[in-house]
Design a protein around this motif. Structure first.
Motif, PDB file in Angstrom:
ATOM      1  N   ALA A 130      -6.233   2.177  -8.968  1.00 34.57           N
ATOM      2  CA  ALA A 130      -7.065   1.024  -8.583  1.00 34.57           C
ATOM      3  C   ALA A 130      -6.278   0.016  -7.741  1.00 34.57           C
ATOM      4  CB  ALA A 130      -7.615   0.338  -9.840  1.00 34.57           C
ATOM      5  N   LEU A 131      -5.078  -0.312  -8.185  1.00 33.45           N
ATOM      6  CA  LEU A 131      -4.337  -1.385  -7.509  1.00 33.45           C
ATOM      7  C   LEU A 131      -3.734  -0.923  -6.196  1.00 33.45           C
ATOM      8  CD1 LEU A 131      -2.560  -3.168 -10.509  1.00 33.45           C
ATOM      9  CD2 LEU A 131      -4.870  -3.475  -9.640  1.00 33.45           C
ATOM     10  N   SER A 132      -3.362   0.347  -6.087  1.00 26.87           N
ATOM     11  CA  SER A 132      -2.811   0.761  -4.794  1.00 26.87           C
ATOM     12  C   SER A 132      -3.929   0.813  -3.749  1.00 26.87           C
ATOM     13  CB  SER A 132      -1.993   2.050  -4.883  1.00 26.87           C
ATOM     14  OG  SER A 132      -2.713   3.080  -5.476  1.00 26.87           O
ATOM     15  N   ILE A 133      -5.136   1.208  -4.159  1.00 27.77           N
ATOM     16  CA  ILE A 133      -6.253   1.154  -3.202  1.00 27.77           C
ATOM     17  C   ILE A 133      -6.516  -0.312  -2.804  1.00 27.77           C
ATOM     18  CG2 ILE A 133      -8.735   1.547  -2.863  1.00 27.77           C
ATOM     19  CD1 ILE A 133      -8.445   3.990  -4.787  1.00 27.77           C
ATOM     20  N   ALA A 134      -6.549  -1.189  -3.793  1.00 25.65           N
ATOM     21  CA  ALA A 134      -6.809  -2.612  -3.504  1.00 25.65           C
ATOM     22  C   ALA A 134      -5.714  -3.208  -2.610  1.00 25.65           C
ATOM     23  CB  ALA A 134      -6.910  -3.403  -4.807  1.00 25.65           C
ATOM     24  N   TYR A 135      -4.490  -2.752  -2.804  1.00 23.66           N
ATOM     25  CA  TYR A 135      -3.355  -3.273  -2.020  1.00 23.66           C
ATOM     26  C   TYR A 135      -3.466  -2.869  -0.563  1.00 23.66           C
ATOM     27  CZ  TYR A 135       1.485  -4.274  -0.702  1.00 23.66           C
ATOM     28  OH  TYR A 135       2.616  -4.754  -0.080  1.00 23.66           O
ATOM     29  N   TYR A 136      -3.811  -1.594  -0.342  1.00 23.67           N
ATOM     30  CA  TYR A 136      -3.819  -1.090   1.038  1.00 23.67           C
ATOM     31  C   TYR A 136      -5.148  -1.310   1.755  1.00 23.67           C
ATOM     32  CZ  TYR A 136       0.749   0.887   0.090  1.00 23.67           C
ATOM     33  OH  TYR A 136       2.078   1.030  -0.214  1.00 23.67           O
ATOM     34  N   LYS A 138      -7.925  -4.139   1.956  1.00 26.78           N
ATOM     35  CA  LYS A 138      -8.407  -5.451   1.533  1.00 26.78           C
ATOM     36  C   LYS A 138      -9.927  -5.579   1.645  1.00 26.78           C
ATOM     37  CE  LYS A 138      -4.284  -6.903   0.585  1.00 26.78           C
ATOM     38  NZ  LYS A 138      -3.802  -6.609  -0.781  1.00 26.78           N
ATOM     39  N   ASN A 139     -10.568  -4.657   2.383  1.00 25.25           N
ATOM     40  CA  ASN A 139     -12.030  -4.669   2.432  1.00 25.25           C
ATOM     41  C   ASN A 139     -12.654  -4.069   1.169  1.00 25.25           C
ATOM     42  OD1 ASN A 139     -10.901  -2.199   3.528  1.00 25.25           O
ATOM     43  ND2 ASN A 139     -12.972  -1.546   4.050  1.00 25.25           N
ATOM     44  N   ALA A 140     -11.826  -3.484   0.314  1.00 19.49           N
ATOM     45  CA  ALA A 140     -12.341  -2.888  -0.921  1.00 19.49           C
ATOM     46  C   ALA A 140     -12.309  -3.904  -2.050  1.00 19.49           C
ATOM     47  CB  ALA A 140     -11.511  -1.666  -1.298  1.00 19.49           C
ATOM     48  N   ASN A 141     -13.438  -4.015  -2.740  1.00 24.42           N
ATOM     49  CA  ASN A 141     -13.509  -4.824  -3.942  1.00 24.42           C
ATOM     50  C   ASN A 141     -13.385  -3.838  -5.094  1.00 24.42           C
ATOM     51  OD1 ASN A 141     -13.831  -7.140  -5.379  1.00 24.42           O
ATOM     52  ND2 ASN A 141     -16.050  -7.216  -5.174  1.00 24.42           N
ATOM     53  N   VAL A 142     -12.278  -3.878  -5.804  1.00 22.75           N
ATOM     54  CA  VAL A 142     -11.991  -2.822  -6.776  1.00 22.75           C
ATOM     55  C   VAL A 142     -12.271  -3.288  -8.203  1.00 22.75           C
ATOM     56  CG1 VAL A 142     -10.241  -1.230  -7.655  1.00 22.75           C
ATOM     57  CG2 VAL A 142     -10.237  -1.845  -5.231  1.00 22.75           C
ATOM     58  N   TYR A 143     -13.039  -2.471  -8.922  1.00 18.51           N
ATOM     59  CA  TYR A 143     -13.337  -2.732 -10.336  1.00 18.51           C
ATOM     60  C   TYR A 143     -12.582  -1.702 -11.162  1.00 18.51           C
ATOM     61  CZ  TYR A 143     -17.208  -5.566  -8.618  1.00 18.51           C
ATOM     62  OH  TYR A 143     -17.944  -6.520  -7.982  1.00 18.51           O
ATOM     63  N   GLY A 144     -11.898  -2.161 -12.188  1.00 22.12           N
ATOM     64  CA  GLY A 144     -11.157  -1.235 -13.046  1.00 22.12           C
ATOM     65  C   GLY A 144     -11.592  -1.410 -14.488  1.00 22.12           C
ATOM     66  N   PHE A 162       1.439  -7.732  -7.385  1.00 24.34           N
ATOM     67  CA  PHE A 162       1.101  -7.383  -6.000  1.00 24.34           C
ATOM     68  C   PHE A 162       0.192  -8.428  -5.358  1.00 24.34           C
ATOM     69  CE2 PHE A 162       1.268  -2.969  -8.111  1.00 24.34           C
ATOM     70  CZ  PHE A 162       2.640  -2.912  -7.998  1.00 24.34           C
ATOM     71  N   LYS A 163      -0.042  -9.547  -6.085  1.00 27.80           N
ATOM     72  CA  LYS A 163      -0.845 -10.660  -5.569  1.00 27.80           C
ATOM     73  C   LYS A 163      -2.201 -10.214  -5.034  1.00 27.80           C
ATOM     74  CE  LYS A 163       3.174 -13.489  -4.284  1.00 27.80           C
ATOM     75  NZ  LYS A 163       3.993 -12.841  -5.309  1.00 27.80           N
ATOM     76  N   LEU A 164      -2.935  -9.498  -5.874  1.00 26.10           N
ATOM     77  CA  LEU A 164      -4.226  -8.966  -5.441  1.00 26.10           C
ATOM     78  C   LEU A 164      -5.354  -9.881  -5.904  1.00 26.10           C
ATOM     79  CD1 LEU A 164      -3.581  -5.234  -6.389  1.00 26.10           C
ATOM     80  CD2 LEU A 164      -3.394  -6.298  -4.137  1.00 26.10           C
ATOM     81  N   ASN A 165      -6.241 -10.248  -4.966  1.00 26.55           N
ATOM     82  CA  ASN A 165      -7.410 -11.004  -5.421  1.00 26.55           C
ATOM     83  C   ASN A 165      -8.712 -10.229  -5.191  1.00 26.55           C
ATOM     84  OD1 ASN A 165      -7.539 -11.289  -2.724  1.00 26.55           O
ATOM     85  ND2 ASN A 165      -6.866 -13.432  -2.694  1.00 26.55           N
ATOM     86  N   ASN A 166      -8.579  -8.921  -4.920  1.00 26.84           N
ATOM     87  CA  ASN A 166      -9.766  -8.073  -4.766  1.00 26.84           C
ATOM     88  C   ASN A 166      -9.874  -7.049  -5.898  1.00 26.84           C
ATOM     89  OD1 ASN A 166      -7.428  -6.846  -3.761  1.00 26.84           O
ATOM     90  ND2 ASN A 166      -8.519  -5.604  -2.249  1.00 26.84           N
ATOM     91  N   VAL A 167      -9.435  -7.471  -7.094  1.00 26.68           N
ATOM     92  CA  VAL A 167      -9.458  -6.572  -8.253  1.00 26.68           C
ATOM     93  C   VAL A 167     -10.106  -7.282  -9.443  1.00 26.68           C
ATOM     94  CG1 VAL A 167      -8.035  -5.353  -9.951  1.00 26.68           C
ATOM     95  CG2 VAL A 167      -7.359  -5.356  -7.543  1.00 26.68           C
ATOM     96  N   ASN A 168     -11.050  -6.605 -10.096  1.00 25.21           N
ATOM     97  CA  ASN A 168     -11.681  -7.134 -11.309  1.00 25.21           C
ATOM     98  C   ASN A 168     -11.490  -6.133 -12.430  1.00 25.21           C
ATOM     99  OD1 ASN A 168     -13.401  -9.219  -9.723  1.00 25.21           O
ATOM    100  ND2 ASN A 168     -13.858  -7.240  -8.785  1.00 25.21           N
ATOM    101  N   LEU A 169     -10.972  -6.599 -13.562  1.00 25.50           N
ATOM    102  CA  LEU A 169     -10.684  -5.675 -14.661  1.00 25.50           C
ATOM    103  C   LEU A 169     -11.611  -5.939 -15.848  1.00 25.50           C
ATOM    104  CD1 LEU A 169      -6.788  -5.876 -14.422  1.00 25.50           C
ATOM    105  CD2 LEU A 169      -8.282  -4.113 -13.463  1.00 25.50           C
ATOM    106  N   PHE A 170     -12.107  -4.852 -16.447  1.00 22.47           N
ATOM    107  CA  PHE A 170     -13.042  -4.989 -17.559  1.00 22.47           C
ATOM    108  C   PHE A 170     -12.675  -4.033 -18.678  1.00 22.47           C
ATOM    109  CE2 PHE A 170     -15.310  -6.063 -13.704  1.00 22.47           C
ATOM    110  CZ  PHE A 170     -15.912  -7.272 -14.052  1.00 22.47           C
ATOM    111  N   LYS A 171     -12.909  -4.497 -19.899  1.00 24.27           N
ATOM    112  CA  LYS A 171     -12.709  -3.629 -21.040  1.00 24.27           C
ATOM    113  C   LYS A 171     -14.018  -2.908 -21.357  1.00 24.27           C
ATOM    114  CE  LYS A 171     -11.238  -3.555 -25.789  1.00 24.27           C
ATOM    115  NZ  LYS A 171     -10.205  -3.996 -26.710  1.00 24.27           N
TER     116      LYS A 171
END
Ligand code: GLN
Length: 291
Positions: A130-136, A138-144, A162-171
């Motif tokens: 999830a985070l490597s996709i979000a890192y490379y 930035k047009n991707a809004n990644v949900y994990g 990695f200072k990502l602001n396009n990642v949302n994490l859920f349990k």
């Protein structure tokens, strides 16, 4: 003792173990303890090492000698050029999984270059996929999503790192983690647990004794998670969305069949670095949307 002598002591402790790269592992650990990079270690072999660092190094190399993974000792594993924080409770990222990520990065460029898209990763672990996709991208809004607290905590550490602001994490339990959001996804990725239960005991000590069973155990035949994710994904993918999985090397036939039966099109396989089937993917086709 100088750096070279100490390294040699460390190497001697683990050199008879299977599945080790003694010189590299000893070098990684010592560079971590001295807070320098590997090159420094190679070029400063005659530097003296202080007693406390020496003791700590040998203590940790002894732990390594018992099979404890080096990546948990140094809390680090490189994946897709990023240094992920890892610890007990998450699977150590494997280089084979980079095949899946590389494919997704290229797919995004070919199909959605620069356009905003949603991606969902099921079972994030350390966040490698999830985070490597979000890192490379930035047009991707990644949900994990992950079912367990430790991976969510570790993935958050990496998200910060990695200072990502396009990642949302859920349990949550697979799609249950995002069911209330009303989002559809352009791409769904997963490296679910896929080892058949009875085979876990046959894996190398590093894996079976120290890596989380929850990240390995795919039930009786290893396919439990694919049986859930493939049909359920159809509620969450956009019409021509991509579903892409890591799989066990001998599972491609069964999993591609499941995908075809559920109406996926262009179902394909990617091979890993050893030439073994490692990834299955498919596009949600007309037959699935008209269900
Ligand atoms: N690749 C891991 C292994 O062989 C398994 C990962 C998984 O079950 N998803 O140990």
């Amino acid at each position: 003792m100088d750096i070279n002598q100490l390294l040699q002591r460390g190497v001697d402790l683990i050199k008879d173990r299977p599945y080790t790269n003694p010189v590299l592992e000893a070098t990684l650990l010592l560079s971590k303890l001295l807070n320098v990079d590997k090159t420094y270690i190679y070029t400063h072999g005659k530097d003296k090492v202080s007693r406390p660092i020496m003791d700590k190094f040998l203590e940790l190399m002894e732990k390594r000698a018992e099979g404890y993974p080096i990546q948990y000792i140094i809390n680090e594993k490189e994946f897709m050029g990023l240094d992920f924080y890892v610890d007990e409770g998450v699977l150590i990222p494997r280089s084979d999984t980079e095949i899946l990520v590389e494919y997704v990065l290229e797919y995004i460029d070919n199909k959605y270059k620069g356009k905003p898209i949603n991606i969902l990763d099921l079972g994030i672990g350390s966040g490698a996929i999830a985070l490597s996709i979000a890192y490379y991208k930035k047009n991707a809004n990644v949900y994990g999503v992950d079912l367990h607290d430790i991976p969510l905590k570790i993935a958050r550490i990496n998200k910060e790192r990695f200072k990502l602001n396009n990642v949302n994490l859920f349990k949550g339990d697979l799609f249950q983690g995002v069911e209330g959001l009303g989002e559809k996804f352009h791409i769904i990725t997963s490296n679910p647990p896929y080892i058949p239960k009875r085979e876990i005991e046959t894996l190398q000590e590093e894996v079976k004794d120290y890596e989380p069973k929850e990240a390995l155990d795919g039930g009786e035949d290893g396919l439990d998670f694919y049986r859930r994710i493939i049909p359920e994904s159809k509620e969450y993918l956009i019409k021509d969305g991509l579903l892409i999985f890591e799989i066990g090397y001998d599972q491609s036939k069964q999993i591609t069949n499941m995908m075809v039966d559920e109406g996926f099109e262009n179902v394909g396989i990617l091979k890993d670095l050893q030439g073994l089937d490692r990834v299955v993917l498919g596009i949600m086709g007309k037959r699935s949307w008209n269900r």
